[in-house]
Structure formats: structure tokens, C-alpha cells
Scaffold this active site. Sequence first.
Site, PDB file in Angstrom:
ATOM      1  N   LYS A 280       7.166  -6.483 -15.046  1.00 44.14           N
ATOM      2  CA  LYS A 280       6.866  -6.540 -13.618  1.00 44.14           C
ATOM      3  C   LYS A 280       6.982  -7.987 -13.154  1.00 44.14           C
ATOM      4  O   LYS A 280       6.321  -8.881 -13.707  1.00 44.14           O
ATOM      5  CB  LYS A 280       5.433  -6.032 -13.433  1.00 44.14           C
ATOM      6  CG  LYS A 280       5.156  -5.368 -12.112  1.00 44.14           C
ATOM      7  CD  LYS A 280       3.748  -4.780 -12.174  1.00 44.14           C
ATOM      8  CE  LYS A 280       3.388  -4.014 -10.958  1.00 44.14           C
ATOM      9  NZ  LYS A 280       1.960  -3.669 -10.943  1.00 44.14           N
TER      10      LYS A 280
HETATM   11  C1  E4P Z   1       1.069  -1.560  -8.241  1.00 43.70           C
HETATM   12  O1  E4P Z   1       1.809  -1.689  -9.193  1.00 43.70           O
HETATM   13  C2  E4P Z   1      -0.162  -2.338  -8.068  1.00 43.70           C
HETATM   14  O2  E4P Z   1      -0.754  -2.506  -9.324  1.00 43.70           O
HETATM   15  C3  E4P Z   1      -1.191  -1.656  -7.215  1.00 43.70           C
HETATM   16  O3  E4P Z   1      -0.719  -0.419  -6.708  1.00 43.70           O
HETATM   17  C4  E4P Z   1      -1.853  -2.519  -6.209  1.00 43.70           C
HETATM   18  O4  E4P Z   1      -2.815  -1.749  -5.506  1.00 43.70           O
HETATM   19  P1  E4P Z   1      -3.960  -2.431  -4.614  1.00 43.70           P
HETATM   20  O5  E4P Z   1      -3.330  -2.938  -3.360  1.00 43.70           O
HETATM   21  O6  E4P Z   1      -4.912  -1.298  -4.334  1.00 43.70           O
HETATM   22  O7  E4P Z   1      -4.557  -3.520  -5.429  1.00 43.70           O
END
Ligand code: E4P
Length: 217
Positions: free
Chosen positions: A83
Site C-alpha cells: 500500500k
Molecule cells: C483503507 O484501506 C483504510 O485503511 C481505511 O478504510 C480508512 O478508513 P477510515 O477513514 O475510517 O480511517
Amino acid sequence: MKFFVDTAEIDAIAELNDLGMVDGVTTNPSLIKKSGRDIIEVTREICAMVDGPVSAEVTATDAETMIAEGRKLVEIAGNIAVKVPLTWDGLKACKVLSDDGHMVNVTLCFSANQALLAAKAGATFISPFIGRLDDINLDGMELIEDIRTIYDNYGFETQILAASIRSVNHILDSARIGADVITAPPSVIKAMVNHPLTDKGLDAFLADIKAAGIKIL
Ligand code: E4P
């Protein structure tokens, strides 16, 4: 539609995985911090449990170090998706790692133009953050719709991974639009089962079972 679970909590992943509801897992530095575990150890454990892609996020901000971190992360298991953030350096790292044959999830996407760049850089997944756009009174679902249209217009194979999901309606709307994947906290996935008429109907059936003394075993 594929279901990824947005957590680094092993027990929560295992519960959904046993029901066949886990097509992959996403983690991020905040989720790793919340788990209190070492990133390499917990990611290895998740990869061993889940067959699909497991996203593990780099910590660097320059392309060279992101690439080095990505190469270390993919050594954990064959189902790692590296990522990287949607920055210029993140796109450089995406291109190199995807050319090397690794899955790359480009995260922190907040515009359709960013998603277009990620697709051109060879991203396997693009992660538009719905909830965080809603938080600032913008329309997260409109972004998912725009990316779907653009990717379909040109046949981009990058999968739309609807992220920052906060409610069951985000999942329903993502499915209607045709997002390839959603990633959501376990609590939101489990909340999809709830319906007041199911509870009311079951209460009535249970009352009749008791009144009639119906027994099967
Ligand atoms: C996605 O890969 C992220 O880890 C996640 O969906 C972020 O979510 P949040 O905005 O609730 O922290």
C-alpha cells in the site's frame, strides 16, 4: 463484489473468514498501532489465515525507500499488496513495484484525477476514501461513481476498492455503483445482517413455537 476487512485484529478477521466472507484484508499504520502488534508479525499471521490480498502500508514518503519497504513487505507472503500513498513518489513506487509483478494498493485517494494517475501507474487497487470525504461535507459516493465511469471508459483494470466505509449504506451504494471491492471494519460488515422486521418476525415465530410446543430435536 469482493469483501475486504479493514482491520489488523486477528480474532475479528478469523470470525468473518470462517464464514467465507473475507476476500482480503486492508491494514494501515493507524490499524497496526491499534492492534499493538509488530507490523511484520501481525501481517504474516493475517496472510497465513486469508487467501486473498492483504494490504500492508509503507512508512516512507520518498519513492526509493517506499520501493525498498515494499520489497521487504512482499517477502512476508505471496498475497501481500503493497500500500502506497497517492503522492508523486507513491506513484513512482507503484510503477516500479507493479512492473516487478507485485500487487499495489494506492491509498488516500480523494479525487478522480488521482485515481486516473494511479491506474496509469499500474495500480492493482485504488482506494478512494468515502467516509473522510463525507466528513468534510463532500460526496464520497460521487467519487466512486466518477472513478467507475472513467475506468470503464478506457478499460483500466485497476480495481476500485471503496475504503473509509463507515455505514452499511456505504456498502450498498458501492455495490450499486459497481465498486470491485469494499473494505470495511468488521462491525460494519456484521451490521449488514440487521433488520427490525427480521427481529420482529423471529419473535412472532418463537412465540408460536412455544405456544404450540413445536419440537424438531
Ligand atoms: C483503507 O484501506 C483504510 O485503511 C481505511 O478504510 C480508512 O478508513 P477510515 O477513514 O475510517 O480511517
